[in-house]
Design a protein around this motif. Structure first.
Motif, mmCIF file in Angstrom:
data_model
loop_
_atom_site.group_PDB
_atom_site.id
_atom_site.type_symbol
_atom_site.label_atom_id
_atom_site.label_comp_id
_atom_site.label_asym_id
_atom_site.label_seq_id
_atom_site.Cartn_x
_atom_site.Cartn_y
_atom_site.Cartn_z
ATOM 1 N N VAL A 61 45.877 37.587 41.753
ATOM 2 C CA VAL A 61 45.082 38.078 42.883
ATOM 3 C C VAL A 61 43.852 37.206 43.130
ATOM 4 O O VAL A 61 43.127 37.433 44.105
ATOM 5 C CB VAL A 61 44.654 39.551 42.709
ATOM 6 C CG1 VAL A 61 45.863 40.419 42.395
ATOM 7 C CG2 VAL A 61 43.563 39.702 41.655
ATOM 8 N N LYS A 62 43.617 36.240 42.264
ATOM 9 C CA LYS A 62 42.462 35.354 42.443
ATOM 10 C C LYS A 62 42.552 34.651 43.790
ATOM 11 O O LYS A 62 43.599 34.152 44.183
ATOM 12 C CB LYS A 62 42.408 34.319 41.325
ATOM 13 C CG LYS A 62 41.893 34.855 40.012
ATOM 14 C CD LYS A 62 41.848 33.758 38.958
ATOM 15 C CE LYS A 62 41.356 34.282 37.622
ATOM 16 N NZ LYS A 62 41.378 33.243 36.567
ATOM 17 N N GLY A 63 41.431 34.638 44.501
ATOM 18 C CA GLY A 63 41.393 34.011 45.810
ATOM 19 C C GLY A 63 41.825 34.929 46.933
ATOM 20 O O GLY A 63 41.633 34.607 48.111
ATOM 21 N N ARG A 64 42.407 36.070 46.593
ATOM 22 C CA ARG A 64 42.852 37.034 47.618
ATOM 23 C C ARG A 64 42.056 38.340 47.540
ATOM 24 O O ARG A 64 41.777 38.954 48.568
ATOM 25 C CB ARG A 64 44.338 37.345 47.449
ATOM 26 C CG ARG A 64 45.237 36.127 47.589
ATOM 27 C CD ARG A 64 46.719 36.531 47.638
ATOM 28 N NE ARG A 64 47.172 37.195 46.431
ATOM 29 C CZ ARG A 64 47.703 38.422 46.389
ATOM 30 N NH1 ARG A 64 47.826 39.131 47.499
ATOM 31 N NH2 ARG A 64 48.119 38.947 45.242
ATOM 32 N N PHE A 65 41.734 38.760 46.321
ATOM 33 C CA PHE A 65 41.013 40.016 46.119
ATOM 34 C C PHE A 65 39.580 39.715 45.699
ATOM 35 O O PHE A 65 39.324 38.735 44.988
ATOM 36 C CB PHE A 65 41.670 40.846 45.022
ATOM 37 C CG PHE A 65 43.019 41.416 45.370
ATOM 38 C CD1 PHE A 65 43.721 41.022 46.487
ATOM 39 C CD2 PHE A 65 43.589 42.376 44.532
ATOM 40 C CE1 PHE A 65 44.956 41.551 46.788
ATOM 41 C CE2 PHE A 65 44.823 42.927 44.818
ATOM 42 C CZ PHE A 65 45.515 42.511 45.945
ATOM 43 N N THR A 66 38.669 40.595 46.109
ATOM 44 C CA THR A 66 37.270 40.466 45.714
ATOM 45 C C THR A 66 36.732 41.825 45.322
ATOM 46 O O THR A 66 36.832 42.784 46.107
ATOM 47 C CB THR A 66 36.422 39.898 46.861
ATOM 48 O OG1 THR A 66 36.934 38.628 47.268
ATOM 49 C CG2 THR A 66 34.974 39.726 46.413
ATOM 50 N N ILE A 67 36.168 41.902 44.124
ATOM 51 C CA ILE A 67 35.521 43.126 43.680
ATOM 52 C C ILE A 67 34.021 42.992 43.920
ATOM 53 O O ILE A 67 33.439 41.932 43.681
ATOM 54 C CB ILE A 67 35.833 43.444 42.203
ATOM 55 C CG1 ILE A 67 35.289 44.823 41.812
ATOM 56 C CG2 ILE A 67 35.294 42.354 41.279
ATOM 57 C CD1 ILE A 67 35.750 45.292 40.432
#
Length: 123
Positions: A61-67
């Motif tokens: 999910v790196k680069g697509r999801f942000t917490i």
């Protein structure tokens, strides 16, 4: 700690969703916040976490999801972009206080859990 997750839904591949998790009952700034997911027939999987200003992600999910988190609202968010069908799952927010960074991806580091919210990505 009580956690209330929201924001799931049905979206086409390539679309976006933002999950929210409101926390109450404890000093929010002292909590590590995490997102996990569980697809049918699969084990619960770490997705992302926020700990003392640092963020951690599942590789896929790196680069697509942000917490992110808003301390004024005691809320943590998971912005999900470029969603894929394999992201389909029930997503859970979780809270904990572990000081051991190496365990931040382990669900056992989170004693508090919200109810899940369904995310379905159609192809």
């Amino acid at each position: 700690v009580q956690l209330q997750a929201s924001g799931g839904g049905l979206v086409q591949a390539g679309g976006s969703l933002r999950l929210s998790c409101a926390a109450s009952g404890r000093n929010f700034n002292n909590l590590n916040m995490g997102w996990f997911r569980q697809a049918p027939g699969k084990e619960r999987e770490f997705v992302a976490a926020y700990k003392r200003g640092s963020t951690y992600y599942l590789d896929s999910v790196k680069g697509r999801f942000t917490i992110s988190r808003d301390s004024a609202k005691n809320t943590v968010y998971l912005q999900m972009n470029s969603l894929k069908p394999e992201d389909t799952a029930v997503y859970y927010c979780a809270a904990g206080t572990t000081q051991i960074t190496s365990t931040i991806r382990n669900h056992l580091s989170y004693p508090y859990w919200g109810q899940g919210t369904q995310v379905t990505v159609s192809s």
